[in-house]
Write a protein that holds these residues in place. Sequence first.
Motif, mmCIF file in Angstrom:
data_model
loop_
_atom_site.group_PDB
_atom_site.id
_atom_site.type_symbol
_atom_site.label_atom_id
_atom_site.label_comp_id
_atom_site.label_asym_id
_atom_site.label_seq_id
_atom_site.Cartn_x
_atom_site.Cartn_y
_atom_site.Cartn_z
ATOM 1 N N ASN A 237 0.859 -1.183 0.000
ATOM 2 C CA ASN A 237 0.000 0.000 0.000
ATOM 3 C C ASN A 237 0.894 1.232 0.000
ATOM 4 O O ASN A 237 2.118 1.131 0.074
ATOM 5 N N SER A 238 0.287 2.402 -0.108
ATOM 6 C CA SER A 238 1.068 3.644 -0.211
ATOM 7 C C SER A 238 1.885 3.909 1.041
ATOM 8 O O SER A 238 2.897 4.601 1.002
ATOM 9 N N ASN A 239 1.424 3.398 2.157
ATOM 10 C CA ASN A 239 2.199 3.504 3.394
ATOM 11 C C ASN A 239 3.168 2.311 3.441
ATOM 12 O O ASN A 239 3.590 1.815 2.411
ATOM 13 N N ASP A 240 3.528 1.839 4.627
ATOM 14 C CA ASP A 240 4.381 0.662 4.739
ATOM 15 C C ASP A 240 3.592 -0.588 4.363
ATOM 16 O O ASP A 240 2.365 -0.633 4.540
ATOM 17 N N PRO A 241 4.257 -1.646 3.874
ATOM 18 C CA PRO A 241 3.561 -2.901 3.595
ATOM 19 C C PRO A 241 2.889 -3.430 4.862
ATOM 20 O O PRO A 241 3.399 -3.249 5.968
ATOM 21 N N ILE A 242 1.752 -4.083 4.708
ATOM 22 C CA ILE A 242 1.016 -4.637 5.842
ATOM 23 C C ILE A 242 1.214 -6.145 5.868
ATOM 24 O O ILE A 242 0.971 -6.830 4.868
ATOM 25 N N THR A 243 1.660 -6.670 7.019
ATOM 26 C CA THR A 243 1.848 -8.109 7.179
ATOM 27 C C THR A 243 0.599 -8.719 7.800
ATOM 28 O O THR A 243 0.110 -8.245 8.828
ATOM 29 N N LEU A 244 0.091 -9.770 7.154
ATOM 30 C CA LEU A 244 -1.100 -10.478 7.630
ATOM 31 C C LEU A 244 -0.682 -11.799 8.275
ATOM 32 O O LEU A 244 0.079 -12.565 7.689
ATOM 33 N N LYS A 245 -1.189 -12.048 9.487
ATOM 34 C CA LYS A 245 -0.886 -13.288 10.209
ATOM 35 C C LYS A 245 -2.044 -14.268 10.030
ATOM 36 O O LYS A 245 -3.201 -13.855 9.895
ATOM 37 N N SER A 246 -1.734 -15.571 10.088
ATOM 38 C CA SER A 246 -2.798 -16.577 9.983
ATOM 39 C C SER A 246 -2.636 -17.623 11.079
ATOM 40 O O SER A 246 -1.626 -17.643 11.797
#
Length: 803
Positions: A237-246
């Motif tokens: 995204n335009s900000n920092d990358p977003i990490t998704l946990k599962s």
Amino acid sequence: MTTVILAEKKDQGRKYMTYLGIKHSSTASMASGSTFLDPNTIVVSASGHLIKLQEPEYYDSTYEDRDNMSILPLIPPKFAYEVSPETKFLFYQAKKELKKADTIIIATDNDYEGGAIAFNILWLSGILSLNKHILRSYPTAMEKKAIIRQFQKERLKPIDETWRQASAAIARSRSDWLIGMNLSRLYTHELYQLGIPGNFAVGRVITATLSLICSWYEQINKFHEDPIYEMEGTIKNSNDPITLKSKVRIVGDGKRDAKQEYLRLLKQHKLLQKQMIGKVSQVESQTKKTMPPILMTKGDLYKEMKEACGWTQKKTEDTMQINYERGYQTYPRTDSGLIDEEEYDYMGNLFDQYLHAVGLDNSFKKYDMPESLKKKYITNSDGSPHLAIIPTEKVMPTPDEEKRIIEKFKALKQKAEDEKKAVTNKTDKEKAEELIKKYTYVPLTKAQREMYKVVVQRSLSIFQPPYEYVSNKLVVDINNIAFSAQNTSKINDGWRAILPKSKKKKRELKKSFDYRKVFKVGQELAVTMHTSLSKTVPPKPLTITQIFYKGGLMEKAYKYVENKEYAKILRNVKGLGTSATRDAALTSLESKKYISVDKKDIITVTGNGWLINWLLKGMPVSSPVLTAKWEEEYQRIAEGKDNPNILIEATAKMITEQFNNFSENWHPEEIKAFYQKVQGKFLKTVSLGKCPQCSKGDIVFIADKKGKGKWNRYGCTNKDCNFVIWSKFLNKKFTEKDIEKLIAGKKSRLLKDVKGKSGKKFECWVKLGYDEKKKSLTPQMIFPEKKTNKYAKDFYGKYHRTD
């Protein structure tokens, strides 16, 4: 009419005398005068437990033989008490004054033990049979306003509750006596017969606490590093990358192939592609507020001082007691974080003065908490003995203010000393001596100020606005598996801003944004898939602070109990013992040499500790469950619901069963082999090297508890060896590296600014040398050679070498 106030200690009694307006000498244990309570008010002091349970030989002279196991167990038909020889005067003085009383006010410490001390004095002196009017006063702080308040008519309570609490404390002491006198004698004797010397004390709380500590270290010893595989996703995204946990996560256990199991999961959920499309199923952003936690218990203060100043438990314990005795902090031995309405009011009124006292003038503004939220912090139990640690109404002076006090007192003391020299009669001399004592000011220490600042900051947090933050949550579904991301960003520090700063570096929160402005439910997103690989981490070595604080080892003892019903009991009673019980247990474990504690407060279990824990494993006396049940029973006794004799009879039955089954579980060769193994491991852990004198023992650090560290030393584990190096060398302290060098036959580091007996400073190395007088190796000084000028001027001003 006569009113007698019974204090627990002489210094406590003298505080009562001073602030109630009763004239007294500087060493008085009793004084009388007119007060708002009664024209004839007498304050009389005990000295802790004036009365103690009789030794076994009182019941029969055969019990003097500590090697005769055939006469055990000892279960007295009736418990007998004696007045301690060193405190007989105080007991008979109290008895004499209490007999004069029309009204007796019990003003001992506001805990079960304080009640038991008073009950035993009144019972053994025959006062309880005289039908006196007895009331209870609950001391919360040793400063003028608090003391006057505690003796107000509306604050004095009927004695019934205190006597029930005393009954519980007396039942506990009798049960503990039965265990100690029987099982401690048994194990100490039988192990000595196997060539294993030591004082192998067995006690309800200490043995259960030791069991918990050993369980912690058994987890470390059994630890096996295993891999952790976890599926994650990343969104750009335009900000920092977003990490998704599962929840697609596998933790290895040493038995199965974690990697193959993880791969099977990925195949099952079709998560094998590097790039996948996910659909947003949830996106939210909420503004939240939190209020400060309730105020400090004793365990909380241990933790706060460790985090804010890096203090040991012992330093915290000593300093909190000094600040209490000097009237700056409330009663320290508490397990409650609540305060009463009066304390809340005075802290609010003194808000700016407290800030000034700790150097935070105008740094914070007072916030008035809504009435609906105050109930979280305030108890309605008037005169409750369970109140939090907070500053008293006696505000600590700043360093500059203290300088002025010292100057003022110095002048007044000098005046009193001059008067003493000038007067001739005894009465005037005594008056002058009292003034000298009164104006002898003991300056506040750096430690007292550091703790006071922590207590003030933590207490004033309830007069600060809420902490406000934004909580973001994003959930993306990929093949029916939820991948989520959460973050927070603060809006306002609120009460957190006033808290003491931790020595540990705290991770700064990353900048966040409102997820709702970027993502919508149903939106499809490209997700880069990757595997996060990490490893399991072993528990860290246990520290003293971890034993005490809220959520610590003793509070969470239920985690070490497999039986769910018993675990629930432990959870309901909040673990093992009160803060005072936990203090006593740790002190006892160390004094009995079951554990050693280093300078960083890290606990190590000794060979003796591992041995007694192993021998008692599976027995009721070492089970945290038994302690929990007993603590629950003590509470029932204190509430008047149960007879204390039931508990004592149950203890006697348990001890008898232990003796009957002892020989079945006693295997000498197995015991000796186990001891050699655990003692060897312990010595390797704490040893700084082999003894340079006898070459048999190991050199270990030996802490001096009685002298508060004054006689700390490094000594040999061989009891026949007299080798010792004192920690302090003149005004310098040896480090562990110095000791390692010394016992290896090398010089210590160069010690600078060493102060000799004459007061002159110098520098030197230290090395071990043989002392003929002491017949042992001792540290000896080696001085650097004086530098000589290699060049000198001749008659013509030219330089020439002198060598």
